[in-house]
Design an enzyme around this catalytic site. Structure first.
Site, PDB file in Angstrom:
ATOM      1  N   THR A 131       0.831  -1.214   0.000  1.00 18.65           N
ATOM      2  CA  THR A 131       0.000   0.000   0.000  1.00 18.65           C
ATOM      3  C   THR A 131       0.867   1.266   0.000  1.00 18.65           C
ATOM      4  OG1 THR A 131      -1.443   1.261   1.471  1.00 18.65           O
ATOM      5  CG2 THR A 131      -0.096  -0.388   2.512  1.00 18.65           C
ATOM      6  N   ASP A 132       0.272   2.369  -0.455  1.00 15.99           N
ATOM      7  CA  ASP A 132       0.994   3.652  -0.381  1.00 15.99           C
ATOM      8  C   ASP A 132       1.002   4.194   1.053  1.00 15.99           C
ATOM      9  OD1 ASP A 132      -1.676   4.391  -0.165  1.00 15.99           O
ATOM     10  OD2 ASP A 132      -1.620   5.935  -1.717  1.00 15.99           O
ATOM     11  N   GLU A 133       0.220   3.543   1.942  1.00 21.32           N
ATOM     12  CA  GLU A 133       0.156   4.039   3.325  1.00 21.32           C
ATOM     13  C   GLU A 133       1.488   3.865   4.062  1.00 21.32           C
ATOM     14  OE1 GLU A 133      -3.477   3.151   5.461  1.00 21.32           O
ATOM     15  OE2 GLU A 133      -4.561   2.849   3.587  1.00 21.32           O
TER      16      GLU A 133
ATOM     17  N   TYR B 281      -1.713  -0.801  10.883  1.00 18.10           N
ATOM     18  CA  TYR B 281      -1.840  -1.475   9.582  1.00 18.10           C
ATOM     19  C   TYR B 281      -0.655  -1.091   8.682  1.00 18.10           C
ATOM     20  CZ  TYR B 281      -3.240  -1.945   4.667  1.00 18.10           C
ATOM     21  OH  TYR B 281      -3.256  -2.222   3.322  1.00 18.10           O
TER      22      TYR B 281
ATOM     23  N   LYS C  52       2.430  -3.427   7.121  1.00 23.23           N
ATOM     24  CA  LYS C  52       2.711  -3.566   5.689  1.00 23.23           C
ATOM     25  C   LYS C  52       4.137  -3.090   5.394  1.00 23.23           C
ATOM     26  CE  LYS C  52       0.309  -4.764   2.800  1.00 23.23           C
ATOM     27  NZ  LYS C  52      -0.022  -6.109   2.258  1.00 23.23           N
TER      28      LYS C  52
HETATM   29  N1  NAD Z   1      -7.991  -2.220  -0.447  1.00 22.14           N
HETATM   30  C1  NAD Z   1      -7.124  -1.297  -0.822  1.00 22.14           C
HETATM   31  O1  NAD Z   1      -7.517  -0.152  -1.112  1.00 22.14           O
HETATM   32  C2  NAD Z   1      -5.654  -1.622  -0.931  1.00 22.14           C
HETATM   33  C3  NAD Z   1      -4.795  -0.651  -1.469  1.00 22.14           C
HETATM   34  C4  NAD Z   1      -3.442  -0.973  -1.605  1.00 22.14           C
HETATM   35  C5  NAD Z   1      -2.965  -2.200  -1.207  1.00 22.14           C
HETATM   36  N2  NAD Z   1      -3.827  -3.111  -0.678  1.00 22.14           N
HETATM   37  C6  NAD Z   1      -3.270  -4.420  -0.299  1.00 22.14           C
HETATM   38  O2  NAD Z   1      -3.873  -5.387  -1.155  1.00 22.14           O
HETATM   39  C7  NAD Z   1      -4.026  -6.618  -0.453  1.00 22.14           C
HETATM   40  C8  NAD Z   1      -5.476  -7.067  -0.539  1.00 22.14           C
HETATM   41  O3  NAD Z   1      -6.305  -6.069   0.032  1.00 22.14           O
HETATM   42  P1  NAD Z   1      -7.892  -6.249   0.084  1.00 22.14           P
HETATM   43  O4  NAD Z   1      -8.469  -4.895   0.233  1.00 22.14           O
HETATM   44  O5  NAD Z   1      -8.308  -7.129  -1.009  1.00 22.14           O
HETATM   45  O6  NAD Z   1      -8.035  -7.031   1.471  1.00 22.14           O
HETATM   46  P2  NAD Z   1      -9.239  -7.889   2.064  1.00 22.14           P
HETATM   47  O7  NAD Z   1      -9.228  -7.608   3.524  1.00 22.14           O
HETATM   48  O8  NAD Z   1     -10.499  -7.657   1.296  1.00 22.14           O
HETATM   49  O9  NAD Z   1      -8.804  -9.393   1.777  1.00 22.14           O
HETATM   50  C9  NAD Z   1      -7.713  -9.991   2.434  1.00 22.14           C
HETATM   51  C10 NAD Z   1      -7.757 -11.485   2.126  1.00 22.14           C
HETATM   52  O10 NAD Z   1      -6.620 -12.092   2.758  1.00 22.14           O
HETATM   53  C11 NAD Z   1      -7.071 -13.245   3.459  1.00 22.14           C
HETATM   54  N3  NAD Z   1      -6.161 -13.457   4.604  1.00 22.14           N
HETATM   55  C12 NAD Z   1      -5.986 -12.648   5.681  1.00 22.14           C
HETATM   56  N4  NAD Z   1      -5.074 -13.179   6.514  1.00 22.14           N
HETATM   57  C13 NAD Z   1      -4.642 -14.327   5.940  1.00 22.14           C
HETATM   58  C14 NAD Z   1      -3.688 -15.312   6.305  1.00 22.14           C
HETATM   59  N5  NAD Z   1      -3.008 -15.213   7.454  1.00 22.14           N
HETATM   60  N6  NAD Z   1      -3.487 -16.355   5.496  1.00 22.14           N
HETATM   61  C15 NAD Z   1      -4.175 -16.481   4.324  1.00 22.14           C
HETATM   62  N7  NAD Z   1      -5.108 -15.590   3.932  1.00 22.14           N
HETATM   63  C16 NAD Z   1      -5.335 -14.519   4.733  1.00 22.14           C
HETATM   64  C17 NAD Z   1      -8.497 -12.947   3.887  1.00 22.14           C
HETATM   65  O11 NAD Z   1      -9.239 -14.137   4.157  1.00 22.14           O
HETATM   66  C18 NAD Z   1      -9.007 -12.195   2.667  1.00 22.14           C
HETATM   67  O12 NAD Z   1      -9.512 -13.070   1.703  1.00 22.14           O
HETATM   68  C19 NAD Z   1      -3.550  -6.373   0.974  1.00 22.14           C
HETATM   69  O13 NAD Z   1      -2.231  -6.864   1.091  1.00 22.14           O
HETATM   70  C20 NAD Z   1      -3.589  -4.861   1.114  1.00 22.14           C
HETATM   71  O14 NAD Z   1      -2.619  -4.419   2.027  1.00 22.14           O
HETATM   72  C21 NAD Z   1      -5.156  -2.861  -0.516  1.00 22.14           C
END
Ligand code: NAD
Length: 363
Positions: free
Chosen positions: A133-135, A158, A162
């Site tokens: 993430t950019d955070e 969080y 990350k």
């Molecule tokens: N949502 C955003 O805006 C955003 C932006 C930038 C980066 N990200 C990154 O993208 C990735 C996905 O984000 P998202 O919004 O889809 O998240 P989400 O919370 O919707 O999904 C996370 C998934 O990971 C699984 N999970 C969690 N812990 C686990 C573990 N220990 N073992 C196996 N599976 C596990 C969960 O069951 C879920 O399916 C993350 O790494 C997040 O940091 C998200």
């Protein structure tokens, strides 16, 4: 056949990525997911019978299971989405974030390294893409952008978890030559986002005539990107990215929370006019924006995120394809058409299957 192992593939971005990878590549796609409250097999319902799709339930921190899955499916790449992702939850209980995002990523790296070493010459094209993430870069003032060489200054638990994971991934490239790449993306919106995050939460609240809580003065700025554009960027990094490199991803679409709420309410009004919505009528209201209430700010709330995406644009030719107005309309339509999905995932009744490992694995 190439195989992509997608951790967290049952979550918001992961499931959109799985769909895109099945459509746009000829690879087998194996999802490895713990199915926490945020992950659901419902998110993958439309691909469950796809001949190139497999699902394994498991925790990335379970190194033995991850090793079995790697030996069993022999992936040519790992795309690592799995994480705890909700900032508010990280403030209420940071421990889960340490376990999933830091320890989980470390255990996954260890298993991936052992597997990669065992591939020998065959591991030439192996890639480990870490989705971040950019955070991790902290908060900006009114000017400037995060670049790939901006220093890390995470402010929420969080973001700290990350950031720690990013550092481990980098270290496994520099120290052990694991072929890793890192992406740092801005805020996503789109289909299948768990309804605790800003966009689906506000949409569902507005449609049901519930209050729309805004943290602080509502002027915190985020750079919004449609989820399918993020997935396309991750695919581009997987295919063409330079090993050891990191890539910022963003929509170039800065909005403060009040502006985001206005865009959402206006897209909702087009599909479900506020004046005809019985839930609003019952409260004597005629516009969704009248549901806004200001609540005390989130501790450590970053003021502004904005990403400089020139590297991925110039080196990999990626750019966002979806205009914000279109993406928001499509998102609103999807949530209104999928209220049963919302109710089921919110009630935690999304269902789970036990781990499945093919019997050709070698451990
Ligand atoms: N949502 C955003 O805006 C955003 C932006 C930038 C980066 N990200 C990154 O993208 C990735 C996905 O984000 P998202 O919004 O889809 O998240 P989400 O919370 O919707 O999904 C996370 C998934 O990971 C699984 N999970 C969690 N812990 C686990 C573990 N220990 N073992 C196996 N599976 C596990 C969960 O069951 C879920 O399916 C993350 O790494 C997040 O940091 C998200």
């Amino acid at each position: 056949m190439d195989t992509i192992l997608v951790t967290g593939g049952a979550g918001f971005i992961g499931c959109n990525f799985v769909r895109m990878a099945l459509r746009q590549t000829v690879s087998r796609v194996v999802v490895f997911d713990k199915l926490t409250y945020a992950g659901s097999l419902l998110n993958l319902k439309d691909v469950e019978h796809h001949p190139r799709y497999e699902f394994v339930r498991g925790d990335i921190a379970d190194r033995r299971l991850v090793a079995e899955v790697l030996q069993g499916f022999r992936p040519t790449s790992i795309v690592h989405f799995a994480a705890e992702t909700h900032v508010d939850r990280s403030i209420e209980g940071p421990r889960n974030f340490l376990d999933a995002n830091v320890i989980g990523t470390f255990e996954l790296l260890e298993a991936a390294l052992a597997y990669y070493r065992g591939l020998g010459e065959k591991g030439r094209d192996f890639r480990f893409v870490h989705v971040s993430t950019d955070e991790v870069y902290g908060s900006l003032g009114p000017q400037g952008y995060f670049r790939e060489d901006s220093h890390y200054a995470p402010n929420s638990p969080y973001a700290a978890s990350k950031a720690a994971a990013d550092h481990f991934v980098r270290a496994y490239f520099r120290t052990f030559n694991l072929p890793t790449l890192i992406t740092n993306c801005s805020n996503n919106y789109g289909y299948y986002q768990f309804p605790e995050k800003l966009v689906p939460l506000m949409l569902l609240n507005a449609a049901a005539g519930r209050n729309l809580p805004i943290y602080g003065d509502g002027l915190n700025v985020r750079d919004w990107l449609f989820v399918e554009d993020h997935c396309a960027a991750v695919l581009a990094v997987l295919r063409y990215g330079k090993i050891g490199e990191k890539y910022n991803i963003g929509g170039g679409n800065e909005l403060n929370n009040l502006q985001m709420l206005e865009a959402l309410c206006s897209a909702l009004d087009e599909r479900l006019p506020a004046k005809e919505n019985p839930a609003l009528k019952a409260r004597g209201l005629t516009s969704y924006l009248q549901l806004r209430v200001f609540v005390p700010d989130r501790p450590g709330h970053d003021r502004r995120y904005a990403t400089d995406t020139s590297r991925i644009r110039n080196e990999l030719g990626w750019r966002p394809a979806c205009r914000f107005e279109d993406g928001i309309r499509r998102t609103v339509r999807w949530y209104l058409d999928n209220t049963a999905w919302c109710e089921t995932v919110l009630a935690g009744r999304s269902g789970a299957r036990p781990p499945f490992i093919p019997d050709n694995h070698q451990s």
